[in-house]
Write an enzyme that holds these catalytic residues in place. Structure first.
Site, mmCIF file in Angstrom:
data_model
loop_
_atom_site.group_PDB
_atom_site.id
_atom_site.type_symbol
_atom_site.label_atom_id
_atom_site.label_comp_id
_atom_site.label_asym_id
_atom_site.label_seq_id
_atom_site.Cartn_x
_atom_site.Cartn_y
_atom_site.Cartn_z
ATOM 1 N N THR A 24 49.169 -26.431 -23.918
ATOM 2 C CA THR A 24 48.883 -27.740 -24.535
ATOM 3 C C THR A 24 47.513 -28.290 -24.145
ATOM 4 O OG1 THR A 24 49.944 -28.956 -22.723
ATOM 5 C CG2 THR A 24 51.341 -28.350 -24.601
ATOM 6 N N TRP A 25 46.659 -27.461 -23.576
ATOM 7 C CA TRP A 25 45.328 -27.922 -23.188
ATOM 8 C C TRP A 25 44.605 -28.470 -24.419
ATOM 9 C CZ3 TRP A 25 41.138 -24.278 -20.626
ATOM 10 C CH2 TRP A 25 40.146 -25.072 -20.026
ATOM 11 N N ASP A 53 53.879 -25.452 -21.462
ATOM 12 C CA ASP A 53 53.057 -25.746 -20.281
ATOM 13 C C ASP A 53 52.128 -26.915 -20.566
ATOM 14 O OD1 ASP A 53 51.657 -24.755 -17.630
ATOM 15 O OD2 ASP A 53 50.053 -25.091 -19.086
ATOM 16 N N TYR A 58 45.562 -32.953 -18.716
ATOM 17 C CA TYR A 58 45.265 -32.781 -20.127
ATOM 18 C C TYR A 58 45.297 -34.124 -20.839
ATOM 19 C CZ TYR A 58 46.434 -27.895 -19.014
ATOM 20 O OH TYR A 58 46.510 -26.643 -18.449
ATOM 21 N N GLN A 168 49.613 -19.691 -11.921
ATOM 22 C CA GLN A 168 49.013 -19.715 -13.259
ATOM 23 C C GLN A 168 47.496 -19.551 -13.131
ATOM 24 O OE1 GLN A 168 48.346 -23.008 -16.721
ATOM 25 N NE2 GLN A 168 50.464 -22.719 -16.104
ATOM 26 N N TYR A 196 46.792 -18.236 -18.540
ATOM 27 C CA TYR A 196 46.267 -19.269 -19.448
ATOM 28 C C TYR A 196 45.016 -18.754 -20.162
ATOM 29 C CZ TYR A 196 42.708 -21.144 -16.048
ATOM 30 O OH TYR A 196 41.653 -21.332 -15.197
#
Length: 282
Positions: A24-25, A53, A58, A168, A196
């Site tokens: 969801t960055w 995630d 963010y 991560q 990621y």
């Protein structure tokens, strides 16, 4: 192609999670994009990409708000991951940050809560806070992000540090440094690695060899990049998209079976590391 189930990985507490999830960055930054972002996450849930995630970083909580809307009424379908800022990661600050994240997402628990990267607070303090949150039922497990091998070794030396459930890190075809030491280290200890930026924010899909191999497999370059990661034991890929059609494309990567010839060609184009490299971050 969606008849092929998404493979799962067993977390250290026995929870089964899909090895292909959703990132969801950059979500939550524009109100005009919120509807598309929520719809894309829901589309992923419909397709079995049940791991989502996010992080308090963010959009300064905006992405967590988007996630909260996307999972409303569907919380039990989701394996929810979020992260605490390093400067919030004191004993007290970690607990407050977690409670704020829970509030933004409209839930009473985070399944996996990560320290986003190392900061100035001692690891022992952060771990103590994580263990408190776990005892309170506010988180299921805890882990870290952007930790290199020496960081992981140090983490295991602090009280309850061996309860770390995941790391991560940045990992994709163009960034294979972790394969030299960090990935094997985690695999040996049954600590999942969450990858990621698995398609390098779209940059690597223009590489001629990726395009060639993808065409030979009747797949897209993005699917090839994801399939490469899904071949690795103990790796969870979390591509991010706000486009529901791209979500379907990502989902279908699980059906792509790369041959030894394909993997050899990818190694030639993107050589695996022959020595230790500093951990890369975005």
């Amino acid at each position: 192609m969606q008849d092929d189930p998404i493979p799962t990985l067993t977390m250290r507490d026995g929870t089964e999670v899909p090895v292909l999830g959703q990132g969801t960055w950059n979500m939550g930054e524009k109100a005009s994009e919120a509807k598309r972002e929520i719809e894309s996450l829901r589309a992923g849930l419909d397709l079995g990409m049940a791991l989502i995630d996010t992080a308090e970083m963010y959009a300064e909580g905006g992405a967590e708000t988007i996630v909260g809307e996307a999972i409303r009424g569907r919380r039990d379908e989701v394996y929810l991951v979020s992260k605490v800022y390093p400067w919030n990661a004191s004993r007290k600050g970690t607990i407050e940050a977690c409670e704020n994240s829970l509030s933004r997402m409209g839930t009473d628990r985070i399944d996996l809560y990560l320290l986003h990267w190392r900061g100035s607070h001692p690891l022992a303090e952060t771990v103590e806070a994580f263990e408190t949150l776990k005892a309170q039922g506010k988180i299921g497990q805890w882990g870290v992000s952007n930790f290199d091998t020496d960081d992981m070794e140090e983490l295991l030396s602090v009280p309850a540090g061996n309860n770390v459930a995941a790391n991560q890190v940045l990992y994709n075809l163009g960034r294979r440094g972790i394969e030299f030491d960090l990935l094997p280290w985690c695999q040996e200890r049954n600590i999942p690695v969450m990858a990621y930026s698995p398609i390098e924010q779209g940059r690597i899909i223009h590489h001629p060899e990726i395009i060639r191999i993808a065409k030979a497999n009747q797949a897209t370059p993005a699917q090839l990049a994801l399939a490469f990661l899904l071949e690795r034991d103990g790796v969870i890929a979390i591509p991010k998209t706000s486009n529901a059609a791209r979500v379907t494309e990502n989902r279908d990567a699980v059906s792509l079976d790369l041959s030894d010839e394909d993997l050899a060609a990818l190694d030639a184009a993107f050589p695996p590391p022959s020595r230790k490299k500093p951990l890369e971050m975005l």
